[in-house]
Scaffold this motif. Structure first.
Motif, PDB file in Angstrom:
ATOM      1  N   UNK A 145       0.815  -1.230   0.000  1.00 55.36           N
ATOM      2  CA  UNK A 145       0.000   0.000   0.000  1.00 55.36           C
ATOM      3  C   UNK A 145       0.845   1.276   0.000  1.00 55.36           C
ATOM      4  N   UNK A 146       2.051   1.180  -0.542  1.00 58.18           N
ATOM      5  CA  UNK A 146       2.937   2.351  -0.556  1.00 58.18           C
ATOM      6  C   UNK A 146       3.386   2.668  -1.975  1.00 58.18           C
ATOM      7  N   UNK A 147       3.336   3.936  -2.336  1.00 57.57           N
ATOM      8  CA  UNK A 147       3.880   4.414  -3.606  1.00 57.57           C
ATOM      9  C   UNK A 147       5.233   5.044  -3.308  1.00 57.57           C
ATOM     10  N   UNK A 148       6.302   4.443  -3.797  1.00 56.99           N
ATOM     11  CA  UNK A 148       7.626   5.042  -3.604  1.00 56.99           C
ATOM     12  C   UNK A 148       7.815   6.151  -4.628  1.00 56.99           C
ATOM     13  N   UNK A 149       7.984   7.367  -4.177  1.00 52.91           N
ATOM     14  CA  UNK A 149       8.057   8.507  -5.097  1.00 52.91           C
ATOM     15  C   UNK A 149       9.499   8.878  -5.445  1.00 52.91           C
ATOM     16  N   UNK A 150      10.396   8.837  -4.447  1.00 54.96           N
ATOM     17  CA  UNK A 150      11.772   9.291  -4.706  1.00 54.96           C
ATOM     18  C   UNK A 150      12.670   8.906  -3.526  1.00 54.96           C
ATOM     19  N   UNK A 151      13.974   9.182  -3.732  1.00 56.28           N
ATOM     20  CA  UNK A 151      14.953   8.991  -2.644  1.00 56.28           C
ATOM     21  C   UNK A 151      15.562  10.352  -2.300  1.00 56.28           C
ATOM     22  N   UNK A 152      15.285  10.865  -1.121  1.00 53.70           N
ATOM     23  CA  UNK A 152      16.065  12.023  -0.678  1.00 53.70           C
ATOM     24  C   UNK A 152      17.242  11.462   0.128  1.00 53.70           C
ATOM     25  N   UNK A 153      18.089  12.372   0.656  1.00 52.13           N
ATOM     26  CA  UNK A 153      19.373  11.900   1.197  1.00 52.13           C
ATOM     27  C   UNK A 153      19.508  12.084   2.696  1.00 52.13           C
ATOM     28  N   UNK A 154      19.889  10.986   3.365  1.00 55.40           N
ATOM     29  CA  UNK A 154      20.352  11.107   4.753  1.00 55.40           C
ATOM     30  C   UNK A 154      21.858  11.375   4.699  1.00 55.40           C
ATOM     31  N   UNK A 155      22.577  10.490   3.985  1.00 60.64           N
ATOM     32  CA  UNK A 155      24.007  10.723   3.768  1.00 60.64           C
ATOM     33  C   UNK A 155      24.855   9.559   4.247  1.00 60.64           C
TER      34      UNK A 155
END
Ligand code: EAX
Length: 334
Positions: A145-155
């Motif tokens: 039930x999840x749409x993965x939209x993007x990857x932002x950065x932790x680092x």
């Protein structure tokens, strides 16, 4: 009889046009209806997750002319990252920006991102995450039930602790290290000879009380959470590149028009790219602040001594995560 038929036809035409204009009004009303959505993050204002969330909010509110408005719930106001993920799955929270570790408990493919020393640089991380392998990871969330939209950065994650300066992996032996609630992260620190304890974020109290000796996180976390107040040593191990999974409830996403779906996906990818850039440009400032506040920093630990101890994890991950995907991923980063 003829007169009756004419009257009937007129009545039907009138009813149809009234219904049609009603439909048009309601669809216009729908088109102008303001949709309020909640974005959940566990971290504080001006954190990496918050920077990405604010940029996404700005982009969509502007591009939709206010048809969508977003309330960013931060500082664990909605609970831990694990709890926020569940709320997004249920649809009570619409969007979340969650560090990849805990998301590995939903889709095992996400655990691949926790492989130690997987990415050698930011550029290599971008190439993989923004390419087909990254998309495969995002798409692996759909059955949950999840749409993965993007990857932002932790680092890139670095080790901090209160006991000893860490130069080689041998120095880690026996240290009580907090890890994310992610199976592969626990495995890494066990292989390194530490005593890993998975805990939800934040962990300042546990560090201050000495429940744990150390933790590992990117520079922005150590700076923004003032970990220099509760940790004496940092070693720039850069042992894992940590990303955020920028996700949305799949059913809510699917209810959007195709144009709005595209707008949401594009905006989150742009927000992630913007936030990665800000994070990278800020690292020197974070490091200066960490040192100015008294943390003893080893910038060149013997990383090979760490690599040696975790070398078996790649074969193990083929069994735990999937031989085909891990093989393709390892070939892609060679
Ligand atoms: O971004 O739990 C963690 O260590 C994460 O890196 C946290 O969400 C801070």
């Amino acid at each position: 009889m003829k007169k009756f038929l004419i009257m009937l036809i007129i009545a039907m035409i009138t009813a149809t046009s009234v219904f049609a204009s009603g439909q048009q009004e309601s669809s216009e009303a729908d088109a102008n209806k303001v949709q309020e959505m909640v974005i959940g993050i566990v971290t504080v204002p001006d954190s990496a997750q918050h920077i990405a969330a604010v940029k996404f909010k700005e982009l969509v509110e502007e591009r939709s002319n206010g048809r969508f408005v977003f309330d960013i719930q931060h500082s664990a106001s909605l609970g831990s990252e694990g709890s926020i993920i569940q709320q997004v799955q249920m649809g009570t929270v619409d969007i979340a920006i969650i560090t990849d570790g805990p998301v590995g408990n939903v889709s095992k493919l996400v655990n691949a991102l926790s492989l130690p020393f997987l990415f050698k640089s930011n550029e290599q991380a971008d190439m993989i995450l923004d390419g087909p392998l990254g998309q495969e990871i995002l798409d692996s969330l759909a059955p949950y039930h999840l749409k993965g939209l993007a990857f932002s950065e932790n680092g890139f994650r670095n080790l901090t602790n209160n006991k000893v300066p860490v130069n080689t992996a041998a120095d880690v032996k026996g240290l009580k290290i907090r890890t994310m609630e992610a199976p592969l992260q626990v495995q890494i620190w066990r292989m390194l000879g530490a005593n890993p304890t998975p805990m939800a974020w934040p962990i300042n109290t546990e560090l201050a009380q000495g429940t744990i000796d150390g933790q590992e996180n990117p520079l922005w976390v150590i700076d923004k959470y003032k970990l220099y107040e509760v940790q004496k040593y940092m070693s720039m191990t850069r042992h894992v590149y940590s990303s955020h999974i920028d996700m949305m409830n799949l059913e809510t996403f699917n209810k959007l028009s195709p144009e709005d779906q595209k707008m949401f996906e594009t905006a989150m990818k742009e927000a992630a790219a913007y936030q990665r850039k800000v994070n990278r440009e800020s690292n020197a400032g974070y490091m200066k602040n960490i040192k100015d506040n008294g943390m003893l920093v080893n910038e060149t630990p013997d990383v090979n001594s760490f690599r040696k101890l975790v070398s078996e994890i790649y074969e193990q991950s083929k069994k735990d995560i999937g031989e085909d995907f891990i093989t393709r991923l390892l070939n892609a980063v060679k």
